[in-house]
Design an enzyme around this catalytic site. Structure first.
Site, PDB file in Angstrom:
ATOM      1  N   ARG A   1       3.367  14.676   6.348  1.00 17.72           N
ATOM      2  CA  ARG A   1       4.277  15.066   7.432  1.00 17.72           C
ATOM      3  C   ARG A   1       5.741  15.109   7.006  1.00 17.72           C
ATOM      4  O   ARG A   1       6.586  15.620   7.719  1.00 17.72           O
ATOM      5  CB  ARG A   1       4.120  14.111   8.622  1.00 17.72           C
ATOM      6  CG  ARG A   1       2.940  14.497   9.505  1.00 17.72           C
ATOM      7  CD  ARG A   1       2.834  13.583  10.694  1.00 17.72           C
ATOM      8  NE  ARG A   1       2.232  12.310  10.353  1.00 17.72           N
ATOM      9  CZ  ARG A   1       2.301  11.220  11.102  1.00 17.72           C
ATOM     10  NH1 ARG A   1       2.976  11.237  12.242  1.00 17.72           N
ATOM     11  NH2 ARG A   1       1.719  10.099  10.731  1.00 17.72           N
TER      12      ARG A   1
ATOM     13  N   ARG B   1      34.277   7.555  -8.266  1.00 21.13           N
ATOM     14  CA  ARG B   1      32.949   7.813  -8.846  1.00 21.13           C
ATOM     15  C   ARG B   1      32.562   6.663  -9.776  1.00 21.13           C
ATOM     16  O   ARG B   1      33.363   5.779 -10.052  1.00 21.13           O
ATOM     17  CB  ARG B   1      32.985   9.159  -9.557  1.00 21.13           C
ATOM     18  CG  ARG B   1      33.129  10.325  -8.556  1.00 21.13           C
ATOM     19  CD  ARG B   1      33.373  11.631  -9.273  1.00 21.13           C
ATOM     20  NE  ARG B   1      32.374  11.843 -10.312  1.00 21.13           N
ATOM     21  CZ  ARG B   1      32.567  12.609 -11.394  1.00 21.13           C
ATOM     22  NH1 ARG B   1      33.725  13.223 -11.567  1.00 21.13           N
ATOM     23  NH2 ARG B   1      31.610  12.737 -12.280  1.00 21.13           N
TER      24      ARG B   1
ATOM     25  N   LEU C   1       0.846  -1.199   0.000  1.00 20.48           N
ATOM     26  CA  LEU C   1       0.000   0.000   0.000  1.00 20.48           C
ATOM     27  C   LEU C   1       0.882   1.251   0.000  1.00 20.48           C
ATOM     28  O   LEU C   1       1.739   1.406   0.869  1.00 20.48           O
ATOM     29  CB  LEU C   1      -0.919   0.022   1.229  1.00 20.48           C
ATOM     30  CG  LEU C   1      -1.792  -1.219   1.450  1.00 20.48           C
ATOM     31  CD1 LEU C   1      -2.805  -0.940   2.556  1.00 20.48           C
ATOM     32  CD2 LEU C   1      -2.488  -1.643   0.158  1.00 20.48           C
TER      33      LEU C   1
ATOM     34  N   LYS D   1      37.044   8.476 -12.079  1.00 19.14           N
ATOM     35  CA  LYS D   1      35.696   8.310 -12.646  1.00 19.14           C
ATOM     36  C   LYS D   1      35.796   7.525 -13.944  1.00 19.14           C
ATOM     37  O   LYS D   1      36.642   7.845 -14.782  1.00 19.14           O
ATOM     38  CB  LYS D   1      35.096   9.689 -12.941  1.00 19.14           C
ATOM     39  CG  LYS D   1      33.679   9.602 -13.451  1.00 19.14           C
ATOM     40  CD  LYS D   1      33.350  10.668 -14.479  1.00 19.14           C
ATOM     41  CE  LYS D   1      33.930  10.347 -15.842  1.00 19.14           C
ATOM     42  NZ  LYS D   1      33.464  11.232 -16.922  1.00 19.14           N
TER      43      LYS D   1
ATOM     44  N   ASP E   1       5.757   2.390   3.313  1.00 19.62           N
ATOM     45  CA  ASP E   1       6.566   3.265   4.165  1.00 19.62           C
ATOM     46  C   ASP E   1       7.187   2.517   5.344  1.00 19.62           C
ATOM     47  O   ASP E   1       7.665   3.128   6.292  1.00 19.62           O
ATOM     48  CB  ASP E   1       5.725   4.443   4.670  1.00 19.62           C
ATOM     49  CG  ASP E   1       4.565   4.003   5.557  1.00 19.62           C
ATOM     50  OD1 ASP E   1       4.447   2.805   5.861  1.00 19.62           O
ATOM     51  OD2 ASP E   1       3.766   4.877   5.964  1.00 19.62           O
TER      52      ASP E   1
ATOM     53  N   GLN F   1      -5.840   3.535  -6.401  1.00 16.45           N
ATOM     54  CA  GLN F   1      -6.947   3.731  -5.467  1.00 16.45           C
ATOM     55  C   GLN F   1      -7.454   5.150  -5.710  1.00 16.45           C
ATOM     56  O   GLN F   1      -6.739   6.127  -5.465  1.00 16.45           O
ATOM     57  CB  GLN F   1      -6.446   3.582  -4.023  1.00 16.45           C
ATOM     58  CG  GLN F   1      -7.567   3.675  -2.997  1.00 16.45           C
ATOM     59  CD  GLN F   1      -7.046   3.801  -1.572  1.00 16.45           C
ATOM     60  OE1 GLN F   1      -5.876   4.102  -1.335  1.00 16.45           O
ATOM     61  NE2 GLN F   1      -7.922   3.584  -0.614  1.00 16.45           N
TER      62      GLN F   1
ATOM     63  N   ASN G   1      39.659  15.378 -19.787  1.00 12.87           N
ATOM     64  CA  ASN G   1      38.792  14.482 -20.572  1.00 12.87           C
ATOM     65  C   ASN G   1      37.639  15.214 -21.245  1.00 12.87           C
ATOM     66  O   ASN G   1      36.923  14.639 -22.040  1.00 12.87           O
ATOM     67  CB  ASN G   1      38.227  13.368 -19.673  1.00 12.87           C
ATOM     68  CG  ASN G   1      37.428  13.935 -18.505  1.00 12.87           C
ATOM     69  OD1 ASN G   1      37.724  15.026 -18.008  1.00 12.87           O
ATOM     70  ND2 ASN G   1      36.421  13.201 -18.071  1.00 12.87           N
TER      71      ASN G   1
HETATM   72  C1  UD1 Z   1      -2.642   1.502  10.275  1.00 15.87           C
HETATM   73  C2  UD1 Z   1      -3.481   0.389  10.909  1.00 15.87           C
HETATM   74  C3  UD1 Z   1      -3.109   0.290  12.395  1.00 15.87           C
HETATM   75  C4  UD1 Z   1      -1.629   0.023  12.542  1.00 15.87           C
HETATM   76  C5  UD1 Z   1      -0.824   1.109  11.814  1.00 15.87           C
HETATM   77  C6  UD1 Z   1       0.641   0.741  11.789  1.00 15.87           C
HETATM   78  C7  UD1 Z   1      -5.609   0.304   9.733  1.00 15.87           C
HETATM   79  C8  UD1 Z   1      -7.038   0.703   9.773  1.00 15.87           C
HETATM   80  N1  UD1 Z   1      -4.874   0.709  10.774  1.00 15.87           N
HETATM   81  O1  UD1 Z   1      -3.047   2.716  10.856  1.00 15.87           O
HETATM   82  O2  UD1 Z   1      -3.827  -0.756  12.996  1.00 15.87           O
HETATM   83  O3  UD1 Z   1      -1.254   0.005  13.898  1.00 15.87           O
HETATM   84  O4  UD1 Z   1      -1.259   1.219  10.443  1.00 15.87           O
HETATM   85  O5  UD1 Z   1       1.388   1.794  11.276  1.00 15.87           O
HETATM   86  O6  UD1 Z   1      -5.201  -0.362   8.814  1.00 15.87           O
HETATM   87  N2  UD1 Z   1      -3.072   3.726   2.699  1.00 15.87           N
HETATM   88  C9  UD1 Z   1      -3.528   3.690   1.395  1.00 15.87           C
HETATM   89  N3  UD1 Z   1      -4.805   4.078   1.139  1.00 15.87           N
HETATM   90  C10 UD1 Z   1      -5.647   4.497   2.103  1.00 15.87           C
HETATM   91  C11 UD1 Z   1      -5.172   4.536   3.458  1.00 15.87           C
HETATM   92  C12 UD1 Z   1      -3.889   4.133   3.708  1.00 15.87           C
HETATM   93  O7  UD1 Z   1      -2.788   3.320   0.488  1.00 15.87           O
HETATM   94  O8  UD1 Z   1      -6.794   4.829   1.783  1.00 15.87           O
HETATM   95  C13 UD1 Z   1      -1.697   3.311   2.982  1.00 15.87           C
HETATM   96  C14 UD1 Z   1      -0.834   4.451   3.451  1.00 15.87           C
HETATM   97  O9  UD1 Z   1      -0.099   4.989   2.365  1.00 15.87           O
HETATM   98  C15 UD1 Z   1       0.089   3.777   4.447  1.00 15.87           C
HETATM   99  C16 UD1 Z   1      -0.700   2.604   4.968  1.00 15.87           C
HETATM  100  O10 UD1 Z   1      -1.752   2.383   4.052  1.00 15.87           O
HETATM  101  O11 UD1 Z   1       1.251   3.252   3.823  1.00 15.87           O
HETATM  102  C17 UD1 Z   1      -1.240   2.838   6.372  1.00 15.87           C
HETATM  103  O12 UD1 Z   1      -2.142   3.885   6.360  1.00 15.87           O
HETATM  104  P1  UD1 Z   1      -2.273   4.906   7.569  1.00 15.87           P
HETATM  105  O13 UD1 Z   1      -3.346   5.848   7.248  1.00 15.87           O
HETATM  106  O14 UD1 Z   1      -0.936   5.459   7.901  1.00 15.87           O
HETATM  107  O15 UD1 Z   1      -2.747   3.928   8.730  1.00 15.87           O
HETATM  108  P2  UD1 Z   1      -2.679   4.178  10.271  1.00 15.87           P
HETATM  109  O16 UD1 Z   1      -3.780   5.077  10.683  1.00 15.87           O
HETATM  110  O17 UD1 Z   1      -1.317   4.536  10.690  1.00 15.87           O
HETATM  111 CA    CA Z   2       0.676   5.256   9.606  1.00 17.62          CA
END
Ligand code: UD1
Ligand code: CA
Length: 452
Positions: A18, A320, A11, A338, A108, A78, A373
């Protein structure tokens, strides 16, 4: 491992606000490669038969990076960020056509290990329909809590925003990495609603739904450092530190000496042989291979370089891309190389620039030698033969060839080829005038006395 097929879904539709960056979050680097590339490489190494990445429609660079790392990656879009379950459903078609284990990871979260992915697959291969990767958080706030029942059964994941006071005290947390058996996965995901504090479709709701359908969910544990997610520049630096520690430990485990490990920085693809010694304050950019017994002295910076056995580089050397240093060759202080092959046992010991060149076996390149060069438009090659001796402070104006065993007098500006075993001198010829200095002093002294 089982014969079951393995689909990895990453994902990466989040913007990562941030980070305060124009670059999408997952394209930031640790160890010289993007966060996304780390995750993709991990799942490929862990044996994924198919990989998919979920991106936001306006983040096509993220898809490009995924394809660069693995040209077979499936890219899913998405349309709107409605939550992690909705993100996974962007890959609905691929999941419905697939039969095996589906593991969902985040783009991430780059530090998960092969061993952990294997443990998740083992849990699915045993009797779990869903397995969640959990960790014991020092500070659980913000994470989903794993609510465990007897016999390692995972009852539910409660998001922080929805947790009761008692649930908030739980420190066993969801890393976000979840594994599913493909057969039951889509039915579970399609049953998820957005009836919660954030009005998001939570992937984590799949656990309670699975239970209500008589399916089994479980959790496995890994160290917190493995599931560090990068949301800010500070966490990016934290991830880099963990990654560097792993690389340093790996190099030492394989038989390299790092005199002061904390001051040596690796790239994810740095390859270090046995009995290599790396002195303090060395930086490896991408694409460096150091063969057995070589020594990299302090304060050197290397990228795209190959160092053969027994060679010595530095201190204060800069290699390099395309620097290819031969066996037992020496590259000394304040030398930049290089796109150049330095032959076995050749020496470039001091203050030189060698670019777009080939230096023969056992040639000696004197201090301050420069290959010119670049003519302002194009790059040209310099070839220096085996055993040639280039006097100090020589400018070799490329394209130019110095034959095997030839000598070039110091301070020369060489613009045409030198045949093997010849001497080339291209500088003002020295003149000696005996007694001139004494006569000059006497003359000047008299003139000064007269004037006063
Ligand atoms: C999520 C988990 C939480 C966990 C935490 C760990 C859920 C509901 N919650 O929360 O239980 O402890 O990660 O870090 O899953 N993303 C998408 N599309 C979306 C939403 C999110 O691609 O619509 C991706 C984000 O880019 C990210 C990941 O999913 O890489 C997590 O999304 P994020 O919104 O950060 O989840 P948390 O609220 O941190
Ligand atoms: Ca997160």
């Amino acid at each position: 491992m089982s014969e079951r097929q393995f689909l990895a879904l990453i994902l990466a539709a989040g913007k990562g606000t941030r980070m305060k960056s124009t670059l999408p979050k997952v394209l930031h680097h640790i160890g010289g490669r993007s966060l996304l590339a780390h995750v993709l490489t991990l799942v490929c190494d862990a044996g994924a038969d198919q990989c998919g990445v979920v991106i936001a429609p306006d983040l096509s660079e993220v898809g490009d990076e995924a394809l660069r790392v693995n040209s077979g990656t499936l890219i899913f879009q998405q349309a709107k960020q409605l939550g992690t379950a909705n993100a996974v459903l962007a890959a609905r078609e691929a999941i419905s056509e697939f039969d095996g284990d589906v593991i969902v990871l985040y783009g991430d979260t780059p530090l998960i290990t092969n061993k952990t992915v294997s443990a998740m697959r083992q849990a699915l291969n045993a009797d779990a329909d869903i397995v969640v990767l959990g960790f014991n958080a020092q500070d659980p706030s913000g994470y989903g809590r794993l609510l465990m029942g007897a016999d390692d059964i995972l009852l539910a994941i409660r998001e922080d925003k929805d947790a009761s006071a008692a649930e908030q005290k739980v420190t066993f947390c969801n890393s976000g990495v979840m594994g599913f058996k493909s057969q039951s996965m889509l039915t579970l995901l399609e049953a998820i609603s957005n009836n919660n504090a954030a009005e998001e479709y939570y992937l984590t709701d799949a656990i309670e739904i699975a239970r209500s359908q008589g399916l089994k969910a479980t959790a496995i544990t890994c160290p917190e450092s493995e599931v560090l997610g990068v949301n800010s520049r500070a966490q990016l630096a934290e991830a880099e530190a963990i990654f560097q520690k792993r690389m340093r430990d790996g190099a030492m485990r394989n038989g390299a000496t790092l005199i002061d490990p904390a001051t040596v920085y690796f790239s994810s693809d740095t390859t270090i042989g046995r009995d290599v010694v790396i002195e303090p304050h060395v930086i490896f950019g991408p694409g460096v291979t150091i063969h057995d017994g070589a020594r990299i002295k302090g304060f050197s910076h290397l990228e795209g370089a190959n160092i053969a056995s027994g060679a010595t580089v530095g201190p204060y050397a800069r290699l390099r891309p395309g620097a290819d240093i031969g066996e037992n060759a020496k590259v000394g202080n304040f030398v930049e190389i290089k796109n150049a092959v330095i032959g076995d046992s050749a020496k470039v010991n001091h203050l030189s620039y060698v670019g777009d060149a080939e230096v023969g076996t056992s040639a000696n390149i004197g201090a301050g030698t420069i290959t010119c060069n670049y003519d302002g438009f194009r790059k040209h090659q310099t070839a220096i033969g085996a055993g040639a001796f280039i006097g100090s402070n020589t400018a070799l104006v490329a394209p130019v060839k110095i034959g095997d065993g030839a000598f070039v007098g110091s301070g020369s500006v060489i613009t045409s080829d030198v045949e093997p075993d010849a001497l080339a001198i291209a500088r003002g010829i020295q003149e000696i005038r005996p007694g001139w200095a004494a006569k000059f002093r006497a003359l000047m002294t008299r003139a000064k006395r007269k004037a006063s």
